[in-house]
Motif scaffolding. Structure first.
Motif, PDB file in Angstrom:
ATOM      1  N   GLN A 128      45.046  27.924  37.608  1.00  0.00           N
ATOM      2  CA  GLN A 128      45.924  27.025  36.858  1.00  0.00           C
ATOM      3  C   GLN A 128      47.001  26.440  37.759  1.00  0.00           C
ATOM      4  OE1 GLN A 128      47.690  28.858  33.393  1.00  0.00           O
ATOM      5  NE2 GLN A 128      48.966  27.077  32.930  1.00  0.00           N
ATOM      6  N   LYS A 129      47.640  27.285  38.553  1.00  0.00           N
ATOM      7  CA  LYS A 129      48.693  26.809  39.456  1.00  0.00           C
ATOM      8  C   LYS A 129      48.107  25.908  40.547  1.00  0.00           C
ATOM      9  CE  LYS A 129      51.589  30.220  40.588  1.00  0.00           C
ATOM     10  NZ  LYS A 129      51.966  31.618  40.943  1.00  0.00           N
ATOM     11  N   TRP A 130      46.943  26.262  41.012  1.00  0.00           N
ATOM     12  CA  TRP A 130      46.236  25.479  42.031  1.00  0.00           C
ATOM     13  C   TRP A 130      45.976  24.060  41.531  1.00  0.00           C
ATOM     14  CZ3 TRP A 130      44.611  26.824  46.959  1.00  0.00           C
ATOM     15  CH2 TRP A 130      43.607  26.047  47.545  1.00  0.00           C
ATOM     16  N   ASP A 131      45.421  23.958  40.347  1.00  0.00           N
ATOM     17  CA  ASP A 131      45.095  22.644  39.786  1.00  0.00           C
ATOM     18  C   ASP A 131      46.354  21.816  39.525  1.00  0.00           C
ATOM     19  OD1 ASP A 131      42.410  23.220  39.890  1.00  0.00           O
ATOM     20  OD2 ASP A 131      42.249  23.773  37.770  1.00  0.00           O
ATOM     21  N   ILE A 132      47.430  22.477  39.114  1.00  0.00           N
ATOM     22  CA  ILE A 132      48.692  21.763  38.888  1.00  0.00           C
ATOM     23  C   ILE A 132      49.137  21.072  40.173  1.00  0.00           C
ATOM     24  CG2 ILE A 132      51.174  22.105  38.524  1.00  0.00           C
ATOM     25  CD1 ILE A 132      50.419  24.231  36.426  1.00  0.00           C
ATOM     26  N   LEU A 133      49.096  21.798  41.293  1.00  0.00           N
ATOM     27  CA  LEU A 133      49.566  21.239  42.554  1.00  0.00           C
ATOM     28  C   LEU A 133      48.620  20.175  43.095  1.00  0.00           C
ATOM     29  CD1 LEU A 133      50.948  24.397  44.387  1.00  0.00           C
ATOM     30  CD2 LEU A 133      52.244  22.604  43.229  1.00  0.00           C
ATOM     31  N   VAL A 134      47.324  20.440  43.042  1.00  0.00           N
ATOM     32  CA  VAL A 134      46.352  19.449  43.531  1.00  0.00           C
ATOM     33  C   VAL A 134      46.532  18.130  42.778  1.00  0.00           C
ATOM     34  CG1 VAL A 134      43.904  18.854  43.640  1.00  0.00           C
ATOM     35  CG2 VAL A 134      44.662  21.139  44.326  1.00  0.00           C
ATOM     36  N   ASN A 135      46.638  18.204  41.468  1.00  0.00           N
ATOM     37  CA  ASN A 135      46.802  16.993  40.653  1.00  0.00           C
ATOM     38  C   ASN A 135      48.149  16.324  40.895  1.00  0.00           C
ATOM     39  OD1 ASN A 135      44.282  17.385  39.487  1.00  0.00           O
ATOM     40  ND2 ASN A 135      45.094  18.587  37.783  1.00  0.00           N
ATOM     41  N   HIS A 136      49.187  17.127  41.079  1.00  0.00           N
ATOM     42  CA  HIS A 136      50.536  16.587  41.307  1.00  0.00           C
ATOM     43  C   HIS A 136      50.593  15.774  42.599  1.00  0.00           C
ATOM     44  CE1 HIS A 136      54.900  16.350  41.461  1.00  0.00           C
ATOM     45  NE2 HIS A 136      54.874  16.908  42.672  1.00  0.00           N
ATOM     46  N   PHE A 137      50.095  16.342  43.686  1.00  0.00           N
ATOM     47  CA  PHE A 137      50.161  15.637  44.966  1.00  0.00           C
ATOM     48  C   PHE A 137      49.267  14.402  44.973  1.00  0.00           C
ATOM     49  CE2 PHE A 137      51.332  20.014  46.631  1.00  0.00           C
ATOM     50  CZ  PHE A 137      52.674  19.695  46.769  1.00  0.00           C
ATOM     51  N   GLN A 138      48.141  14.473  44.274  1.00  0.00           N
ATOM     52  CA  GLN A 138      47.254  13.312  44.202  1.00  0.00           C
ATOM     53  C   GLN A 138      47.862  12.206  43.340  1.00  0.00           C
ATOM     54  OE1 GLN A 138      43.799  12.851  45.647  1.00  0.00           O
ATOM     55  NE2 GLN A 138      44.800  10.889  45.276  1.00  0.00           N
ATOM     56  N   THR A 139      48.405  12.590  42.174  1.00  0.00           N
ATOM     57  CA  THR A 139      48.919  11.604  41.222  1.00  0.00           C
ATOM     58  C   THR A 139      50.233  10.979  41.685  1.00  0.00           C
ATOM     59  OG1 THR A 139      47.874  12.797  39.384  1.00  0.00           O
ATOM     60  CG2 THR A 139      49.630  11.243  38.829  1.00  0.00           C
ATOM     61  N   LYS A 140      51.169  11.800  42.143  1.00  0.00           N
ATOM     62  CA  LYS A 140      52.499  11.287  42.481  1.00  0.00           C
ATOM     63  C   LYS A 140      52.577  10.682  43.875  1.00  0.00           C
ATOM     64  CE  LYS A 140      57.419  12.379  42.287  1.00  0.00           C
ATOM     65  NZ  LYS A 140      58.450  13.328  41.809  1.00  0.00           N
ATOM     66  N   TYR A 141      51.832  11.265  44.830  1.00  0.00           N
ATOM     67  CA  TYR A 141      51.971  10.827  46.222  1.00  0.00           C
ATOM     68  C   TYR A 141      50.696  10.222  46.806  1.00  0.00           C
ATOM     69  CZ  TYR A 141      56.078  13.803  45.743  1.00  0.00           C
ATOM     70  OH  TYR A 141      57.251  14.381  45.300  1.00  0.00           O
ATOM     71  N   ILE A 197      48.122  11.912  47.812  1.00  0.00           N
ATOM     72  CA  ILE A 197      47.651  12.787  48.885  1.00  0.00           C
ATOM     73  C   ILE A 197      46.593  13.741  48.349  1.00  0.00           C
ATOM     74  CG2 ILE A 197      48.300  14.514  50.597  1.00  0.00           C
ATOM     75  CD1 ILE A 197      51.132  13.406  50.504  1.00  0.00           C
ATOM     76  N   ASP A 198      45.442  13.738  48.977  1.00  0.00           N
ATOM     77  CA  ASP A 198      44.388  14.691  48.646  1.00  0.00           C
ATOM     78  C   ASP A 198      44.569  15.898  49.572  1.00  0.00           C
ATOM     79  OD1 ASP A 198      42.110  16.166  48.185  1.00  0.00           O
ATOM     80  OD2 ASP A 198      40.705  14.514  48.489  1.00  0.00           O
ATOM     81  N   VAL A 199      45.293  16.897  49.107  1.00  0.00           N
ATOM     82  CA  VAL A 199      45.597  18.047  49.964  1.00  0.00           C
ATOM     83  C   VAL A 199      44.335  18.822  50.336  1.00  0.00           C
ATOM     84  CG1 VAL A 199      47.992  18.367  49.273  1.00  0.00           C
ATOM     85  CG2 VAL A 199      46.171  19.392  47.896  1.00  0.00           C
ATOM     86  N   ARG A 200      43.321  18.756  49.492  1.00  0.00           N
ATOM     87  CA  ARG A 200      42.096  19.477  49.817  1.00  0.00           C
ATOM     88  C   ARG A 200      41.310  18.787  50.936  1.00  0.00           C
ATOM     89  NH1 ARG A 200      42.394  23.553  50.156  1.00  0.00           N
ATOM     90  NH2 ARG A 200      40.250  24.172  49.721  1.00  0.00           N
ATOM     91  N   ALA A 201      41.468  17.501  51.081  1.00  0.00           N
ATOM     92  CA  ALA A 201      40.848  16.809  52.198  1.00  0.00           C
ATOM     93  C   ALA A 201      41.438  17.273  53.521  1.00  0.00           C
ATOM     94  CB  ALA A 201      41.015  15.289  52.051  1.00  0.00           C
ATOM     95  N   ILE A 202      42.730  17.567  53.519  1.00  0.00           N
ATOM     96  CA  ILE A 202      43.388  18.089  54.719  1.00  0.00           C
ATOM     97  C   ILE A 202      42.780  19.428  55.103  1.00  0.00           C
ATOM     98  CG2 ILE A 202      45.567  18.846  55.719  1.00  0.00           C
ATOM     99  CD1 ILE A 202      47.000  16.984  53.725  1.00  0.00           C
ATOM    100  N   ALA A 203      42.650  20.306  54.131  1.00  0.00           N
ATOM    101  CA  ALA A 203      42.165  21.658  54.399  1.00  0.00           C
ATOM    102  C   ALA A 203      40.692  21.665  54.793  1.00  0.00           C
ATOM    103  CB  ALA A 203      42.376  22.543  53.177  1.00  0.00           C
ATOM    104  N   ASN A 204      39.898  20.815  54.196  1.00  0.00           N
ATOM    105  CA  ASN A 204      38.451  20.830  54.427  1.00  0.00           C
ATOM    106  C   ASN A 204      38.000  20.005  55.624  1.00  0.00           C
ATOM    107  OD1 ASN A 204      37.423  22.529  52.246  1.00  0.00           O
ATOM    108  ND2 ASN A 204      38.126  20.916  50.858  1.00  0.00           N
ATOM    109  N   ALA A 205      38.924  19.311  56.273  1.00  0.00           N
ATOM    110  CA  ALA A 205      38.556  18.461  57.400  1.00  0.00           C
ATOM    111  C   ALA A 205      37.972  19.281  58.554  1.00  0.00           C
ATOM    112  CB  ALA A 205      39.773  17.677  57.897  1.00  0.00           C
ATOM    113  N   THR A 206      36.871  18.823  59.101  1.00  0.00           N
ATOM    114  CA  THR A 206      36.244  19.477  60.246  1.00  0.00           C
ATOM    115  C   THR A 206      36.151  18.492  61.402  1.00  0.00           C
ATOM    116  OG1 THR A 206      34.037  18.886  59.419  1.00  0.00           O
ATOM    117  CG2 THR A 206      34.912  21.065  58.809  1.00  0.00           C
ATOM    118  N   TYR A 207      35.980  19.020  62.599  1.00  0.00           N
ATOM    119  CA  TYR A 207      35.953  18.169  63.803  1.00  0.00           C
ATOM    120  C   TYR A 207      34.766  18.524  64.690  1.00  0.00           C
ATOM    121  CZ  TYR A 207      40.671  17.354  62.148  1.00  0.00           C
ATOM    122  OH  TYR A 207      41.738  17.057  61.359  1.00  0.00           O
TER     123      TYR A 207
END
Length: 309
Positions: A284-297, A299-309
């Motif tokens: 629940q807390k996870w989804d709140i933050l993911v949606n908050h950063f995507q909606t307000k700013y 920013i897809d925070v999960r794209a940052i974490a999942n990025a590979t090189y």
């Protein structure tokens, strides 16, 4: 008569002040803090630096003084600390900009970059050294990939190593930069945390009598059920570090909690987080933050974490 005298005096003062008025001179020119383009990099790379300033109002600097970067002396431990930036070779400005874009800037929308997502000054450095007095020769320096100083961030690595960086090294550096950058965003109120996040878990519960670790699985399970994540992991074993150990850490439960979630949101892949997200309050807390950063700013925070090189 007194009122007449006061009125006359005011009129006289006004007359005199009008007589003394003079024409305003030529306005003093307010010069920019830095002149762009700087000297040393290629025309193409300098054009990119100028474009970044025009787009976002941020200076990406590769020529600057130590005073610009920051000089700090701390004596609380009896040892002085001097953070020093070693200037990089200008021929690597373009490679450094590519690197910063790949591990940081490409994840941010343009509006966020303009509103503080990129600090006012970005210092591009070969390395950032911290000198510690009292240590044997050769051991007096520590090195870091990033240095946050007020409204500026210094990034190390502008050298030939950019051209031979392995995916593993790039990922490790991305994680270090992400931690510092998001701490900067939180500390400077560039991003905020919705109240709904803090309304999920109970922050008044006492800390456990025994530590939270693999030797006390019941404690670990209890705190997962309350919606709490680890705030780090052992680099070798992968074992989690728990923030809620002891009374002191529990007095700062809210700040520890959000730090742990930001760390996991921006640094841990979907596969690494799968087992944690089976706990309802964590999810629940996870989804709140993911949606908050995507909606307000944006920013897809999960794209940052999942990025590979």
């Amino acid at each position: 008569m007194k009122n007449i005298f006061i009125a006359g005096s005011l009129a006289a003062m006004l007359f005199v002040s009008c007589k003394k008025d003079k024409a305003i001179g030529t306005p003093v020119e307010i010069k920019p803090d830095y002149a762009l383009p700087q000297a040393g990099a290629s025309t193409a790379d300098n054009n990119r630096v100028v474009q970044l300033f025009n787009d976002y109002g941020s200076y990406f600097l590769y020529v600057y003084t130590q005073k610009d970067f920051e000089w700090t002396q701390a004596t609380s431990t009896g040892n002085s600390r001097i953070d020093t930036a070693v200037l990089g070779n200008p021929q690597y400005v373009g490679a450094m900009l590519d690197y910063l874009n790949d591990v940081w800037l490409k994840f941010l929308p343009a509006d966020f970059k303009k509103k503080g997502g990129i600090p006012y000054r970005i210092f591009l450095a070969d390395s950032i050294r911290q000198y510690r007095t009292g240590y044997p020769p050769g051991m007096e320096y520590l090195y870091t990939d990033i240095k946050v100083s007020g409204k500026a961030i210094g990034f190390a690595g502008m050298n030939s190593g950019l051209l031979t960086m392995t995916p593993a090294v790039k990922t490790t550096r991305k994680l270090a930069l992400t931690t510092a950058i998001w701490n900067y965003y939180l500390g400077n109120n560039i991003v905020d945390i919705p109240a709904s996040f803090y309304n999920v878990s109970n922050y008044t519960a006492a800390a456990p009598a025994t530590p939270l670790n693999t030797s006390n699985p019941a404690n670990v399970e209890a705190y997962r059920q309350k919606g709490f994540l680890p705030n780090g992991y052992n680099a070798v074993s992968g074992a989690p570090f728990e923030w809620h150990n002891g009374a002191f850490s529990w007095t700062n439960a809210k700040s520890n909690d959000i730090s742990a979630f930001i760390f996991n949101l921006t640094q841990r892949t979907d596969a690494q987080m799968a087992s944690y997200l089976t706990y309802p309050l964590i999810r629940q807390k996870w989804d709140i933050l993911v949606n908050h950063f995507q909606t307000k700013y944006g920013i897809d925070v999960r794209a940052i974490a999942n990025a590979t090189y």
